[in-house]
Design a protein around this motif. Structure first.
Motif, PDB file in Angstrom:
ATOM      1  N   GLN A 187       0.840  -1.185   0.000  1.00 37.91           N
ATOM      2  CA  GLN A 187       0.000   0.000   0.000  1.00 37.91           C
ATOM      3  C   GLN A 187       0.891   1.257   0.000  1.00 37.91           C
ATOM      4  OE1 GLN A 187      -2.573   2.044   0.072  1.00 37.91           O
ATOM      5  NE2 GLN A 187      -1.581   3.559   1.403  1.00 37.91           N
ATOM      6  N   ARG A 188       1.943   1.243   0.807  1.00 36.04           N
ATOM      7  CA  ARG A 188       2.840   2.391   0.868  1.00 36.04           C
ATOM      8  C   ARG A 188       3.661   2.534  -0.416  1.00 36.04           C
ATOM      9  NH1 ARG A 188       4.194   4.876   5.706  1.00 36.04           N
ATOM     10  NH2 ARG A 188       6.361   5.010   5.033  1.00 36.04           N
ATOM     11  N   ARG A 189       4.198   1.418  -0.904  1.00 37.63           N
ATOM     12  CA  ARG A 189       4.964   1.506  -2.157  1.00 37.63           C
ATOM     13  C   ARG A 189       4.105   2.101  -3.267  1.00 37.63           C
ATOM     14  NH1 ARG A 189       8.249  -4.234  -2.890  1.00 37.63           N
ATOM     15  NH2 ARG A 189      10.134  -3.607  -1.760  1.00 37.63           N
ATOM     16  N   VAL A 190       2.875   1.599  -3.394  1.00 38.21           N
ATOM     17  CA  VAL A 190       1.995   2.092  -4.458  1.00 38.21           C
ATOM     18  C   VAL A 190       1.628   3.556  -4.204  1.00 38.21           C
ATOM     19  CG1 VAL A 190      -0.291   1.853  -5.495  1.00 38.21           C
ATOM     20  CG2 VAL A 190       1.076  -0.190  -5.029  1.00 38.21           C
ATOM     21  N   GLU A 191       1.395   3.893  -2.950  1.00 35.33           N
ATOM     22  CA  GLU A 191       1.009   5.271  -2.647  1.00 35.33           C
ATOM     23  C   GLU A 191       2.139   6.254  -2.944  1.00 35.33           C
ATOM     24  OE1 GLU A 191      -1.161   5.789   0.868  1.00 35.33           O
ATOM     25  OE2 GLU A 191      -1.374   7.930   0.522  1.00 35.33           O
ATOM     26  N   PHE A 192       3.349   5.923  -2.491  1.00 33.48           N
ATOM     27  CA  PHE A 192       4.464   6.863  -2.648  1.00 33.48           C
ATOM     28  C   PHE A 192       4.980   6.904  -4.081  1.00 33.48           C
ATOM     29  CE2 PHE A 192       4.777   6.283   1.991  1.00 33.48           C
ATOM     30  CZ  PHE A 192       4.837   7.613   2.372  1.00 33.48           C
ATOM     31  N   HIS A 193       5.079   5.739  -4.717  1.00 29.24           N
ATOM     32  CA  HIS A 193       5.755   5.688  -6.013  1.00 29.24           C
ATOM     33  C   HIS A 193       4.797   5.815  -7.193  1.00 29.24           C
ATOM     34  CE1 HIS A 193       9.659   4.665  -4.252  1.00 29.24           C
ATOM     35  NE2 HIS A 193       8.959   4.000  -3.360  1.00 29.24           N
TER      36      HIS A 193
END
Lengths: 203, 203
Positions: free
Chosen positions: B97-103
Motif C-alpha cells: 500500500q505504501r509503495r503504491v502510494e508513494f511511487h
C-alpha cells in the motif's frame, strides 16, 4: 531475522526507535548510504526500490517500508501499543502518522534532497524550486502541530505512538535540511523536549 | 456518521471503493473541490489540512486521511480483510500500500497538479520541473509492478487488498494526468482488467 539499517537516515531511525520502545533487539546489517550501497546490485535484490530499511525474516521473506516493518513487530509484540488501541484510537494514530509523514517528514526530506550539495548524485535531477515550494508548507504544518499539542501530550493523543516517532525524526532532520524551527511554538517545544529525552531517541 | 466526499478525486474514491468492498453504506456529504470548497472556513474546521475525505462520527470525532478512515472500518468490520491477515500478511499489505502510494499514486498526483492548467489555483506554485522529474519514476514503478504481478494475482499477494484499491485509483488517475500506460505490461494489464471489473470500481 536481520534488519538492513542505514545509519542516521530518517527511515532506518524510525524503525530503530520503534524497536527500542518495544524493547526488541534485532541484528543489524549496515548499508552504507554514503557510498550509495542501497543502489547496488546486491541490495537491489533485497529491495528493488533501493531504499533502507528492509527486514529479512529467517525464511527469506522481505519486508520493506519503515512503517510496515514497525507494524510487523506491533503484531508480534502488541505491548506497548504504538499504533493505537481500538477502532478510533487506531484510526487516529494512522491519521496523525500519515499527516506527519506527508506534511512534515516528506517535506523536510524534499528540502534536503533538492537543495543539499551532498545529494547531487542521489537525487537526479535536483529541483530547487520544488524545495522552495515545500519549505513554507513544512513551517505551516509545524504551526498546526503546535496548536494541536496545546491540548494533549502526544501527537495522536494521550499516549506515545508511532506518530511521535515520525515527528521526532522529522524535526531532527530539519537540521541537515537547514530549516530553522519557527520561534514561539511553545507546545511543540515542550513535546519535542519530552520525546527527545526518551531513551529510545538515541537508537 | 457522515463521510465528507470529493467526487472523482483519488482519495475520496479510495474510501468509497473500500466501503463498497466491505458492503458498508455511509451517508455522503459532497464537498465541491471544483469550487475549492475544501479550502473554505467551514470545511477547514473539519480538516485544517483542507483535504477530503473526512469521516465525522456521531460524537463529533473526525478522522481524516483515506487510509485511516479505511482502517477504522476494517477494525469495526474485519471481513473481508483488506489490510491483510497475520503479522506477515498485514506487513506485506502495508508495504505494498505504501509503495503504491508513494511511487505511483503520489507521483501521478504530482504530475497532474504541477502540469494541468485546471490546477493553477489549487497548486501554488506549480513546479513543472518537479512533474518532469517525477514522470519517469512513475513509469519505472509501473514496470516493477508488472514484474511483480507475473507471480501473483493481486498487488500484495493472493488476496485483493487496500493496496489494489490505491493502485486502481492511481492507474485511472493517469488519464487526467496525461500519462500514457507503457506498452507491453501484460501482467499489469491482466491485473487492471480484473480489479476494474469488480463492482466496487464504480463506487
Amino acid at each position: 531475522m536481520k534488519l538492513y539499517d542505514g545509519g542516521r537516515a530518517p527511515n532506518p531511525r524510525r524503525v530503530r526507535i520503534f524497536l527500542a520502545e518495544k524493547g526488541i533487539e534485532v541484528p543489524l546489517v549496515q548499508v552504507d548510504i554514503g557510498k550509495l550501497e542501497q543502489k547496488g546490485t546486491e541490495f537491489s535484490r533485497i529491495n528493488p526500490l533501493q531504499q533502507v530499511p528492509a527486514l529479512e525474516l529467517d525464511d527469506g521473506a522481505i519486508i520493506t517500508e519503515s512503517i510496515a516493518i514497525c507494524r510487523y513487530f506491533e503484531e508480534l509484540h502488541p505491548e506497548p501499543a504504538l499504533f493505537g488501541r481500538g477502532a478510533l484510537g487506531t484510526a487516529l494514530v494512522e491519521m496523525w502518522q500519515r499527516r506527519v509523514e506527508f506534511h512534515l517528514l516528506q517535506g523536510v526530506q524534499y528540502v534536503f534532497r533538492h537543495t543539499h550539495p551532498a545529494m547531487k548524485e542521489m537525487e537526479v535531477p535536483q529541483v530547487p524550486a520544488w524545495a522552495e515550494a515545500t519549505r513554507p508548507r513544512v513551517l505551516s504544518f509545524l504551526r498546526l502541530l503546535d496548536r494541536e499539542l496545546a491540548g494533549r501530550p502526544f501527537i495522536a493523543g494521550e499516549e506515545f505512538s508511532v506518530a511521535d516517532i515520525t515527528a521526532l525524526v522529522a524535526v531532527q532532520f530539519m537540521k541537515p535540511a537547514r530549516i530553522d524551527m519557527p520561534e514561539g511554538l511553545a507546545h511543540l517545544e515542550r513535546w519535542y523536549n519530552s520525546v527527545a529525552a526518551r531513551p529510545s531517541a538515541s537508537a
